[in-house]
Scaffold this motif. Structure first.
Motif, PDB file in Angstrom:
ATOM      1  N   GLY A 174     -11.296  -5.552  -8.836  1.00  0.00           N
ATOM      2  CA  GLY A 174     -10.450  -6.608  -9.394  1.00  0.00           C
ATOM      3  C   GLY A 174     -11.244  -7.506 -10.320  1.00  0.00           C
ATOM      4  O   GLY A 174     -12.449  -7.682 -10.155  1.00  0.00           O
ATOM      5  N   TRP A 175     -10.547  -8.048 -11.301  1.00  0.00           N
ATOM      6  CA  TRP A 175     -11.133  -9.069 -12.172  1.00  0.00           C
ATOM      7  C   TRP A 175     -10.465 -10.402 -11.842  1.00  0.00           C
ATOM      8  O   TRP A 175      -9.225 -10.486 -11.793  1.00  0.00           O
ATOM      9  CB  TRP A 175     -10.918  -8.732 -13.641  1.00  0.00           C
ATOM     10  CG  TRP A 175     -11.829  -7.677 -14.161  1.00  0.00           C
ATOM     11  CD1 TRP A 175     -11.542  -6.357 -14.330  1.00  0.00           C
ATOM     12  CD2 TRP A 175     -13.181  -7.857 -14.581  1.00  0.00           C
ATOM     13  NE1 TRP A 175     -12.640  -5.698 -14.832  1.00  0.00           N
ATOM     14  CE2 TRP A 175     -13.664  -6.598 -15.001  1.00  0.00           C
ATOM     15  CE3 TRP A 175     -14.042  -8.955 -14.655  1.00  0.00           C
ATOM     16  CZ2 TRP A 175     -14.956  -6.407 -15.475  1.00  0.00           C
ATOM     17  CZ3 TRP A 175     -15.319  -8.757 -15.129  1.00  0.00           C
ATOM     18  CH2 TRP A 175     -15.765  -7.499 -15.535  1.00  0.00           C
ATOM     19  N   PHE A 176     -11.288 -11.406 -11.637  1.00  0.00           N
ATOM     20  CA  PHE A 176     -10.823 -12.758 -11.381  1.00  0.00           C
ATOM     21  C   PHE A 176     -11.429 -13.678 -12.424  1.00  0.00           C
ATOM     22  O   PHE A 176     -12.412 -13.346 -13.073  1.00  0.00           O
ATOM     23  CB  PHE A 176     -11.247 -13.221  -9.985  1.00  0.00           C
ATOM     24  CG  PHE A 176     -10.554 -12.501  -8.863  1.00  0.00           C
ATOM     25  CD1 PHE A 176     -10.941 -11.225  -8.494  1.00  0.00           C
ATOM     26  CD2 PHE A 176      -9.506 -13.104  -8.186  1.00  0.00           C
ATOM     27  CE1 PHE A 176     -10.288 -10.557  -7.468  1.00  0.00           C
ATOM     28  CE2 PHE A 176      -8.849 -12.455  -7.162  1.00  0.00           C
ATOM     29  CZ  PHE A 176      -9.240 -11.173  -6.802  1.00  0.00           C
ATOM     30  N   ARG A 177     -10.850 -14.861 -12.557  1.00  0.00           N
ATOM     31  CA  ARG A 177     -11.441 -15.850 -13.439  1.00  0.00           C
ATOM     32  C   ARG A 177     -11.289 -17.226 -12.812  1.00  0.00           C
ATOM     33  O   ARG A 177     -10.362 -17.473 -12.038  1.00  0.00           O
ATOM     34  CB  ARG A 177     -10.811 -15.819 -14.824  1.00  0.00           C
ATOM     35  CG  ARG A 177      -9.341 -16.196 -14.873  1.00  0.00           C
ATOM     36  CD  ARG A 177      -8.792 -15.980 -16.278  1.00  0.00           C
ATOM     37  NE  ARG A 177      -7.377 -16.312 -16.368  1.00  0.00           N
ATOM     38  CZ  ARG A 177      -6.628 -16.072 -17.437  1.00  0.00           C
ATOM     39  NH1 ARG A 177      -7.160 -15.503 -18.517  1.00  0.00           N
ATOM     40  NH2 ARG A 177      -5.343 -16.405 -17.436  1.00  0.00           N
ATOM     41  N   GLN A 178     -12.224 -18.083 -13.184  1.00  0.00           N
ATOM     42  CA  GLN A 178     -12.189 -19.450 -12.673  1.00  0.00           C
ATOM     43  C   GLN A 178     -12.589 -20.398 -13.788  1.00  0.00           C
ATOM     44  O   GLN A 178     -13.715 -20.333 -14.303  1.00  0.00           O
ATOM     45  CB  GLN A 178     -13.119 -19.615 -11.471  1.00  0.00           C
ATOM     46  CG  GLN A 178     -12.963 -20.939 -10.772  1.00  0.00           C
ATOM     47  CD  GLN A 178     -13.599 -20.940  -9.402  1.00  0.00           C
ATOM     48  OE1 GLN A 178     -14.460 -20.118  -9.079  1.00  0.00           O
ATOM     49  NE2 GLN A 178     -13.170 -21.867  -8.562  1.00  0.00           N
ATOM     50  N   ALA A 179     -11.653 -21.250 -14.154  1.00  0.00           N
ATOM     51  CA  ALA A 179     -11.911 -22.278 -15.153  1.00  0.00           C
ATOM     52  C   ALA A 179     -12.357 -23.556 -14.441  1.00  0.00           C
ATOM     53  O   ALA A 179     -12.056 -23.748 -13.253  1.00  0.00           O
ATOM     54  CB  ALA A 179     -10.649 -22.536 -15.976  1.00  0.00           C
ATOM     55  N   PRO A 180     -13.058 -24.429 -15.132  1.00  0.00           N
ATOM     56  CA  PRO A 180     -13.519 -25.676 -14.508  1.00  0.00           C
ATOM     57  C   PRO A 180     -12.366 -26.461 -13.894  1.00  0.00           C
ATOM     58  O   PRO A 180     -11.335 -26.677 -14.530  1.00  0.00           O
ATOM     59  CB  PRO A 180     -14.151 -26.434 -15.677  1.00  0.00           C
ATOM     60  CG  PRO A 180     -14.573 -25.368 -16.622  1.00  0.00           C
ATOM     61  CD  PRO A 180     -13.530 -24.309 -16.525  1.00  0.00           C
ATOM     62  N   GLY A 181     -12.535 -26.844 -12.635  1.00  0.00           N
ATOM     63  CA  GLY A 181     -11.524 -27.641 -11.954  1.00  0.00           C
ATOM     64  C   GLY A 181     -10.326 -26.876 -11.455  1.00  0.00           C
ATOM     65  O   GLY A 181      -9.378 -27.478 -10.940  1.00  0.00           O
ATOM     66  N   LYS A 182     -10.353 -25.558 -11.615  1.00  0.00           N
ATOM     67  CA  LYS A 182      -9.219 -24.746 -11.176  1.00  0.00           C
ATOM     68  C   LYS A 182      -9.649 -23.736 -10.121  1.00  0.00           C
ATOM     69  O   LYS A 182     -10.828 -23.425  -9.979  1.00  0.00           O
ATOM     70  CB  LYS A 182      -8.596 -24.018 -12.372  1.00  0.00           C
ATOM     71  CG  LYS A 182      -7.951 -24.946 -13.386  1.00  0.00           C
ATOM     72  CD  LYS A 182      -7.199 -24.167 -14.434  1.00  0.00           C
ATOM     73  CE  LYS A 182      -6.492 -25.100 -15.415  1.00  0.00           C
ATOM     74  NZ  LYS A 182      -5.725 -24.344 -16.449  1.00  0.00           N
ATOM     75  N   GLU A 183      -8.665 -23.231  -9.401  1.00  0.00           N
ATOM     76  CA  GLU A 183      -8.951 -22.219  -8.397  1.00  0.00           C
ATOM     77  C   GLU A 183      -9.186 -20.855  -9.068  1.00  0.00           C
ATOM     78  O   GLU A 183      -8.724 -20.599 -10.172  1.00  0.00           O
ATOM     79  CB  GLU A 183      -7.788 -22.109  -7.409  1.00  0.00           C
ATOM     80  CG  GLU A 183      -7.593 -23.348  -6.544  1.00  0.00           C
ATOM     81  CD  GLU A 183      -6.539 -23.137  -5.481  1.00  0.00           C
ATOM     82  OE1 GLU A 183      -6.393 -24.032  -4.623  1.00  0.00           O
ATOM     83  OE2 GLU A 183      -5.853 -22.106  -5.501  1.00  0.00           O
ATOM     84  N   ARG A 184      -9.896 -20.019  -8.340  1.00  0.00           N
ATOM     85  CA  ARG A 184     -10.115 -18.665  -8.831  1.00  0.00           C
ATOM     86  C   ARG A 184      -8.797 -17.900  -8.775  1.00  0.00           C
ATOM     87  O   ARG A 184      -8.098 -17.927  -7.768  1.00  0.00           O
ATOM     88  CB  ARG A 184     -11.176 -17.975  -7.982  1.00  0.00           C
ATOM     89  CG  ARG A 184     -11.697 -16.691  -8.552  1.00  0.00           C
ATOM     90  CD  ARG A 184     -12.934 -16.211  -7.809  1.00  0.00           C
ATOM     91  NE  ARG A 184     -14.042 -17.152  -7.959  1.00  0.00           N
ATOM     92  CZ  ARG A 184     -15.283 -16.904  -7.539  1.00  0.00           C
ATOM     93  NH1 ARG A 184     -15.559 -15.736  -6.973  1.00  0.00           N
ATOM     94  NH2 ARG A 184     -16.223 -17.805  -7.690  1.00  0.00           N
ATOM     95  N   GLU A 185      -8.468 -17.210  -9.866  1.00  0.00           N
ATOM     96  CA  GLU A 185      -7.200 -16.485  -9.919  1.00  0.00           C
ATOM     97  C   GLU A 185      -7.434 -15.022 -10.267  1.00  0.00           C
ATOM     98  O   GLU A 185      -8.335 -14.676 -11.020  1.00  0.00           O
ATOM     99  CB  GLU A 185      -6.249 -17.112 -10.940  1.00  0.00           C
ATOM    100  CG  GLU A 185      -6.700 -17.037 -12.382  1.00  0.00           C
ATOM    101  CD  GLU A 185      -5.632 -17.466 -13.368  1.00  0.00           C
ATOM    102  OE1 GLU A 185      -4.483 -17.700 -12.970  1.00  0.00           O
ATOM    103  OE2 GLU A 185      -5.957 -17.559 -14.570  1.00  0.00           O
TER     104      GLU A 185
END
Length: 125
Positions: free
Chosen positions: A36-47
């Protein structure tokens, strides 16, 4: 020892493209696994962004990336790719690949057993 190594992140302008790679090693030959590929932006949850299962080739895409991102795998190289086209500023994040052994595609982080270190993707104008 299972190891996942991401590469391919970088800086790109809106509308541009990047291809992320996730090289996997250390899995037992008789184990099937989902990447799986996930991403996490500053201040946000990993999606969860996308995933692909080795057992049946099934894939998943999060709604915001459908039609823009494509996941694929090269089993001979034990590598999974995420081709990202038409990038937008909201795609900016650290992207992680993860592996779930003996599981089909899932979009929740807790479903995954192993994680890479992440690669930064920045879309700027």
């Amino acid at each position: 020892q299972v190891q996942l190594v991401e590469s391919g992140g970088g800086l790109v302008q809106p509308g541009g493209s990047l291809r992320l790679s996730c090289a996997a090693s250390g899995f037992a030959p008789d184990h099937y696994y989902t990447i799986g590929w996930f991403r996490q932006a500053p201040g946000k949850e990993r999606e969860g962004v996308s995933c692909i299962s080795s057992s049946d080739g099934s894939t998943f895409y999060e709604d915001s990336v459908k039609g823009r991102f494509t996941i694929s795998r090269d089993n001979a190289k034990n590598t999974v790719y995420l081709q990202m086209n038409s990038l937008k500023s909201e795609d900016t994040a650290v992207y992680y690949c993860a592996a779930a052994v003996f599981r089909l595609c899932g979009q929740m982080p807790y479903e995954y057993d192993y994680w890479g270190q992440g690669t930064q993707v920045t879309v700027y104008s």
